[in-house]
Motif scaffolding. Structure first.
Motif, PDB file in Angstrom:
ATOM      1  N   VAL A 100      26.244  -4.129  30.490  1.00 40.48           N
ATOM      2  CA  VAL A 100      24.853  -2.959  30.532  1.00 40.48           C
ATOM      3  C   VAL A 100      24.864  -1.879  30.420  1.00 40.48           C
ATOM      4  O   VAL A 100      24.790  -1.247  30.071  1.00 40.48           O
ATOM      5  CB  VAL A 100      23.264  -4.364  31.176  1.00 40.48           C
ATOM      6  CG1 VAL A 100      22.547  -2.713  30.816  1.00 40.48           C
ATOM      7  CG2 VAL A 100      23.245  -5.231  30.498  1.00 40.48           C
ATOM      8  N   GLU A 101      26.029  -1.709  31.288  1.00 42.87           N
ATOM      9  CA  GLU A 101      25.862  -0.711  31.867  1.00 42.87           C
ATOM     10  C   GLU A 101      26.364   0.866  31.477  1.00 42.87           C
ATOM     11  O   GLU A 101      26.151   2.064  31.318  1.00 42.87           O
ATOM     12  CB  GLU A 101      26.159  -0.134  33.769  1.00 42.87           C
ATOM     13  CG  GLU A 101      25.044  -0.433  34.769  1.00 42.87           C
ATOM     14  CD  GLU A 101      25.171  -1.434  34.936  1.00 42.87           C
ATOM     15  OE1 GLU A 101      23.857  -2.511  35.297  1.00 42.87           O
ATOM     16  OE2 GLU A 101      26.069  -2.931  34.966  1.00 42.87           O
ATOM     17  N   THR A 102      27.654  -0.291  30.606  1.00 49.10           N
ATOM     18  CA  THR A 102      28.410   0.572  29.585  1.00 49.10           C
ATOM     19  C   THR A 102      28.367   0.390  28.337  1.00 49.10           C
ATOM     20  O   THR A 102      29.242   0.665  27.137  1.00 49.10           O
ATOM     21  CB  THR A 102      30.008  -0.377  30.159  1.00 49.10           C
ATOM     22  OG1 THR A 102      29.847  -1.228  29.307  1.00 49.10           O
ATOM     23  CG2 THR A 102      30.307   0.279  31.281  1.00 49.10           C
ATOM     24  N   LEU A 103      27.020  -0.196  27.920  1.00 47.65           N
ATOM     25  CA  LEU A 103      26.882  -0.354  27.009  1.00 47.65           C
ATOM     26  C   LEU A 103      25.943   1.085  26.086  1.00 47.65           C
ATOM     27  O   LEU A 103      25.551   1.385  27.360  1.00 47.65           O
ATOM     28  CB  LEU A 103      25.274  -1.482  26.279  1.00 47.65           C
ATOM     29  CG  LEU A 103      25.567  -2.623  26.466  1.00 47.65           C
ATOM     30  CD1 LEU A 103      24.555  -3.637  26.025  1.00 47.65           C
ATOM     31  CD2 LEU A 103      26.214  -2.805  24.738  1.00 47.65           C
ATOM     32  N   ASP A 104      26.332   1.481  24.828  1.00 46.76           N
ATOM     33  CA  ASP A 104      25.883   3.532  24.421  1.00 46.76           C
ATOM     34  C   ASP A 104      25.203   2.189  23.926  1.00 46.76           C
ATOM     35  O   ASP A 104      24.149   1.687  23.223  1.00 46.76           O
ATOM     36  CB  ASP A 104      26.521   3.693  23.146  1.00 46.76           C
ATOM     37  CG  ASP A 104      25.981   4.350  22.534  1.00 46.76           C
ATOM     38  OD1 ASP A 104      24.372   5.149  22.484  1.00 46.76           O
ATOM     39  OD2 ASP A 104      26.758   4.946  21.897  1.00 46.76           O
ATOM     40  N   ARG A 105      23.401   2.603  24.402  1.00 48.35           N
ATOM     41  CA  ARG A 105      21.524   1.822  24.702  1.00 48.35           C
ATOM     42  C   ARG A 105      21.062   2.622  22.920  1.00 48.35           C
ATOM     43  O   ARG A 105      20.386   1.575  22.715  1.00 48.35           O
ATOM     44  CB  ARG A 105      20.944   2.651  25.391  1.00 48.35           C
ATOM     45  CG  ARG A 105      21.083   1.186  26.881  1.00 48.35           C
ATOM     46  CD  ARG A 105      20.768   1.939  27.873  1.00 48.35           C
ATOM     47  NE  ARG A 105      21.127   1.343  29.174  1.00 48.35           N
ATOM     48  CZ  ARG A 105      20.904   0.314  29.440  1.00 48.35           C
ATOM     49  NH1 ARG A 105      20.054   0.166  29.102  1.00 48.35           N
ATOM     50  NH2 ARG A 105      21.192  -0.163  30.889  1.00 48.35           N
ATOM     51  N   THR A 106      21.763   4.090  22.786  1.00 48.06           N
ATOM     52  CA  THR A 106      20.852   3.605  21.406  1.00 48.06           C
ATOM     53  C   THR A 106      21.826   3.665  20.191  1.00 48.06           C
ATOM     54  O   THR A 106      20.600   3.062  18.949  1.00 48.06           O
ATOM     55  CB  THR A 106      21.221   6.008  21.461  1.00 48.06           C
ATOM     56  OG1 THR A 106      20.933   6.040  22.046  1.00 48.06           O
ATOM     57  CG2 THR A 106      20.613   6.592  20.015  1.00 48.06           C
ATOM     58  N   PHE A 107      23.302   4.029  19.989  1.00 42.24           N
ATOM     59  CA  PHE A 107      23.244   2.756  19.036  1.00 42.24           C
ATOM     60  C   PHE A 107      23.435   1.301  19.276  1.00 42.24           C
ATOM     61  O   PHE A 107      22.647   1.067  18.444  1.00 42.24           O
ATOM     62  CB  PHE A 107      24.732   2.584  19.188  1.00 42.24           C
ATOM     63  CG  PHE A 107      25.701   2.003  18.412  1.00 42.24           C
ATOM     64  CD1 PHE A 107      26.447   3.015  17.051  1.00 42.24           C
ATOM     65  CD2 PHE A 107      26.288   0.970  18.288  1.00 42.24           C
ATOM     66  CE1 PHE A 107      26.127   2.495  16.134  1.00 42.24           C
ATOM     67  CE2 PHE A 107      27.165   0.562  17.412  1.00 42.24           C
ATOM     68  CZ  PHE A 107      27.449   1.022  16.036  1.00 42.24           C
ATOM     69  N   PHE A 108      23.104   0.842  20.681  1.00 42.89           N
ATOM     70  CA  PHE A 108      22.814  -0.992  20.437  1.00 42.89           C
ATOM     71  C   PHE A 108      20.760  -1.172  20.010  1.00 42.89           C
ATOM     72  O   PHE A 108      20.810  -1.881  18.881  1.00 42.89           O
ATOM     73  CB  PHE A 108      22.809  -1.279  21.695  1.00 42.89           C
ATOM     74  CG  PHE A 108      22.175  -2.710  22.442  1.00 42.89           C
ATOM     75  CD1 PHE A 108      23.207  -3.507  21.904  1.00 42.89           C
ATOM     76  CD2 PHE A 108      20.779  -2.849  22.012  1.00 42.89           C
ATOM     77  CE1 PHE A 108      22.709  -4.898  21.519  1.00 42.89           C
ATOM     78  CE2 PHE A 108      20.433  -4.691  21.857  1.00 42.89           C
ATOM     79  CZ  PHE A 108      21.571  -5.300  21.585  1.00 42.89           C
ATOM     80  N   ALA A 109      19.880  -0.365  20.233  1.00 40.78           N
ATOM     81  CA  ALA A 109      18.754  -0.400  19.680  1.00 40.78           C
ATOM     82  C   ALA A 109      18.721   0.076  18.376  1.00 40.78           C
ATOM     83  O   ALA A 109      18.001  -0.222  17.145  1.00 40.78           O
ATOM     84  CB  ALA A 109      17.763   0.693  20.584  1.00 40.78           C
ATOM     85  N   GLY A 110      19.821   1.548  17.893  1.00 42.85           N
ATOM     86  CA  GLY A 110      19.793   1.409  15.932  1.00 42.85           C
ATOM     87  C   GLY A 110      20.544   0.407  15.581  1.00 42.85           C
ATOM     88  O   GLY A 110      19.231  -0.165  14.082  1.00 42.85           O
ATOM     89  N   SER A 111      20.865  -0.364  16.014  1.00 45.59           N
ATOM     90  CA  SER A 111      21.896  -1.463  15.405  1.00 45.59           C
ATOM     91  C   SER A 111      20.655  -3.226  15.406  1.00 45.59           C
ATOM     92  O   SER A 111      20.836  -3.396  14.178  1.00 45.59           O
ATOM     93  CB  SER A 111      22.851  -2.558  16.455  1.00 45.59           C
ATOM     94  OG  SER A 111      23.658  -0.746  15.778  1.00 45.59           O
TER      95      SER A 111
END
Length: 84
Positions: A51-62
């Motif tokens: 979870v720490e290495t996720l691009d949270r902004t990109f994930f949320a947009g996807s």
């Protein structure tokens, strides 16, 4: 965005690495939703894929795009499946 995949993905094997592939092989319509993680994330399927290495902004947009697409499909008057 949609990407047509000719010949059931024979020439593009990366698009067959998900649960939709067996359906395509049997001529059953199926959708693959992906965010190209295996091409842009060096942690993809590695021990560091946390979870720490996720691009949270990109994930949320996807995720939002998937929600928007499903909402649009469900609110249309078109059937989601067709009988052959």
């Amino acid at each position: 965005m949609t990407l047509p995949i000719p010949f059931k993905g024979v020439f593009t094997p990366d698009v067959l690495r998900s649960d939709h592939a067996p359906f395509w092989a049997q001529n059953i319509g199926a959708v693959m939703v992906g965010d190209t993680a295996n091409f842009r994330n060096p942690h993809y399927h590695q021990p560091s894929d946390t979870v720490e290495t996720l691009d949270r902004t990109f994930f949320a947009g996807s995720a939002q795009r998937v929600v928007d697409a499903v909402t649009q499909l469900l609110s249309s008057n078109k059937p989601l499946t067709t009988a052959n």
